[in-house]
Design a protein around this motif. Structure first.
Motif, mmCIF file in Angstrom:
data_model
loop_
_atom_site.group_PDB
_atom_site.id
_atom_site.type_symbol
_atom_site.label_atom_id
_atom_site.label_comp_id
_atom_site.label_asym_id
_atom_site.label_seq_id
_atom_site.Cartn_x
_atom_site.Cartn_y
_atom_site.Cartn_z
ATOM 1 N N ALA A 69 0.864 -1.189 0.000
ATOM 2 C CA ALA A 69 0.000 0.000 0.000
ATOM 3 C C ALA A 69 0.900 1.238 0.000
ATOM 4 O O ALA A 69 1.451 1.636 1.031
ATOM 5 N N LYS A 95 0.577 4.300 0.032
ATOM 6 C CA LYS A 95 0.297 5.447 0.911
ATOM 7 C C LYS A 95 1.187 5.460 2.151
ATOM 8 O O LYS A 95 1.433 6.512 2.732
ATOM 9 N N HIS A 141 -10.473 -4.822 5.693
ATOM 10 C CA HIS A 141 -9.289 -4.315 6.397
ATOM 11 C C HIS A 141 -9.554 -4.467 7.888
ATOM 12 O O HIS A 141 -10.552 -3.955 8.393
ATOM 13 N N SER A 172 -5.519 -0.684 11.005
ATOM 14 C CA SER A 172 -4.063 -0.584 10.924
ATOM 15 C C SER A 172 -3.431 -0.781 12.302
ATOM 16 O O SER A 172 -4.048 -0.503 13.331
ATOM 17 N N GLY A 182 -4.520 -4.866 4.632
ATOM 18 C CA GLY A 182 -3.277 -4.666 5.387
ATOM 19 C C GLY A 182 -3.538 -4.861 6.866
ATOM 20 O O GLY A 182 -4.295 -5.749 7.246
ATOM 21 N N GLY A 183 -2.905 -4.030 7.686
ATOM 22 C CA GLY A 183 -3.129 -4.101 9.126
ATOM 23 C C GLY A 183 -1.964 -4.674 9.904
ATOM 24 O O GLY A 183 -1.913 -4.564 11.137
ATOM 25 N N GLU A 200 -2.334 -6.677 1.252
ATOM 26 C CA GLU A 200 -1.783 -5.374 0.861
ATOM 27 C C GLU A 200 -1.267 -4.613 2.077
ATOM 28 O O GLU A 200 -1.847 -3.626 2.499
ATOM 29 N N PRO A 201 -0.152 -5.074 2.625
ATOM 30 C CA PRO A 201 0.423 -4.415 3.801
ATOM 31 C C PRO A 201 1.040 -3.067 3.448
ATOM 32 O O PRO A 201 1.658 -2.923 2.396
ATOM 33 N N GLY A 202 0.850 -2.093 4.327
ATOM 34 C CA GLY A 202 1.540 -0.816 4.212
ATOM 35 C C GLY A 202 2.534 -0.725 5.362
ATOM 36 O O GLY A 202 3.731 -0.984 5.215
ATOM 37 N N ARG A 203 1.999 -0.433 6.550
ATOM 38 C CA ARG A 203 2.836 -0.280 7.743
ATOM 39 C C ARG A 203 3.733 -1.487 7.987
ATOM 40 O O ARG A 203 4.911 -1.349 8.311
ATOM 41 N N TYR A 225 3.760 6.065 7.379
ATOM 42 C CA TYR A 225 2.841 7.157 7.714
ATOM 43 C C TYR A 225 3.523 8.274 8.496
ATOM 44 O O TYR A 225 2.964 8.794 9.474
#
Ligand SMILES: Cc1ncc(COP(=O)(O)O)c(C=O)c1O
Length: 385
Positions: free
Chosen positions: A64, A66, A194, A197, A233-234, A269-272, A366
């Motif tokens: 992700a 973002k 989701h 997060s 994600g999360g 879809e991991p971001g963090r 983030y």
């Protein structure tokens, strides 16, 4: 990953006891130029990417964007075989400028600007996420005949940063949305959700997949057949006392998806979780004060230029890089003139002087992407090492 109590040399004279990623703090110690700076450690990033991409062949990983849109971070992840989830034209054009091919790009934002929908279609991406009748109707005019994933509301308990108020539809609504999609000529392809997060419950995805299974089966009674599951994600970073164990979460996802033998596409879809632990933000003390007997430490980085997530309860670890000695309790604040620019209370740090550096971690996700230039303050440079 190496999170443990350790003693590391800070400079030739100083030693301290820290519970941090030793590699990241060593990198921060070696960095003495302009602050604020977000230092991203590519070795940590590659290790985490390998955990996700190599975990289960059936699961495709889409980062992700973002969470951290730095081009070097994106290039490194692309090199590790990771795909990308984008939410805007700007994120999309950054990826295209790096040579990422469109078959490695998806989008999962439930609310999309018409221009973004057109931009995605122009590169051949024809699948979007919806969670409302209105968005389906919008897609019917801007992307007729496209595929849709339905965003299902799932339990966000255990997440520091819940995402279940602004997005997602209940199970009953999701079934209605699937039928409405068919009526408007769209092709319902599956489900996404989701868990929120910074989710510290490794079994949250399994619980969500149980709810998803009921919807997955129910739509068959309406002659709708899903083939795609996106579990969002999360995945947490090592904030506060959390020691991320992605393998436990991924294990439970792999176990749960066996209930979906007809799912031909499964995505995370991991971001963090991908970038958070790879980053350390280095700031400097710009001022100190005593107010009502409390000691205040003002840094050149705060809520408006990197640490915005503290307003939602994300906590960082603060490590003195230049100075040690008996520790005091500090209220740590950012440099702006706004009184909401307070980043942490009761932080134990030595009696730092103006100009001393403080490492803030884990800060890969983030932070830089949220930073504004409010008050003319410097946004963190991103330095990939
Ligand atoms: C649609 C979507 N996918 C993935 C993510 C990444 O979430 P996280 O950073 O918690 O992994 C987000 C975060 O807001 C999101 O909105």
């Amino acid at each position: 990953m190496g999170y443990f109590l350790l003693r590391i040399p800070k400079n030739p004279e100083l030693m301290t006891t820290l519970r941090v990623d030793d590699n990241l703090i060593q990198i921060a110690l070696n960095h003495s130029s302009a602050t604020p700076v977000l230092i991203m450690d590519m070795a940590t990033l590659k290790r985490t990417a390998a955990t996700f991409s190599g975990y289960a062949p059936a699961i495709a990983t889409y980062y992700a964007v973002k969470a951290n849109a730095d081009p070097f971070v994106l290039r490194t992840l692309a090199g590790e075989g990771i795909g990308f989830e984008v939410a805007s034209e700007a994120e999309l054009s950054t990826l295209l400028s790096l040579g990422v091919s469109s078959d490695r790009i998806i989008t999962s934002n439930p609310i999309k600007a018409p221009a973004f929908i057109s931009a995605m279609r122009s590169i051949g991406v024809d699948r979007f996420v919806v969670d409302s009748i209105d968005e389906i109707d919008k897609l019917a005019s801007y992307a007729p005949g496209c595929h849709v994933l339905l965003r299902l509301a799932v339990d966000n308990t255990g997440s520091t940063w819940p995402l279940d108020e602004k997005f997602a539809a209940t199970a009953v609504e999701t079934i209605e949305l699937a039928m409405h999609a068919v009526q408007t000529g769209l092709q319902p392809a599956g489900l996404t959700f989701h868990v929120g997060s910074q989710c510290t419950n490794p079994f949250a995805w399994a619980t969500a997949l149980r709810d998803a299974k009921a919807v997955w089966d129910e739509v068959k009674n309406h002659e709708i057949k899903f083939d795609t599951l996106n579990v969002g994600g999360g995945f947490p970073a090592a904030h506060h006392d959390v020691h991320p164990d992605y393998e436990q979460s991924l294990d439970s996802i792999v176990e749960s998806i066996s209930a979906f033998p007809d799912a031909s596409t499964i995505e995370v879809e991991p971001g963090r979780g991908l970038v958070g632990d790879a980053g350390v933000l280095v700031g400097r003390v710009v001022g100190k004060a005593t107010r009502s007997g409390n000691r205040w430490l003002y840094l050149d980085v705060g809520v408006f230029n990197g640490l915005m997530e503290v307003v939602g309860g994300i906590e960082y670890q603060y490590t003195s890089l230049d100075h040690e000695g008996p520790e005091n309790e500090w209220t740590v604040a950012g440099p702006s003139c706004d009184s909401m620019d307070i980043v942490a209370r009761e932080v134990r740090l030595p009696d730092l002087a103006v100009g001393d550096r403080v490492a803030i971690s884990p800060a890969g996700a983030y932070t830089s992407v949220y930073a504004s230039s409010f008050n003319g303050l410097a946004q963190p440079r991103v330095l990939c090492v």
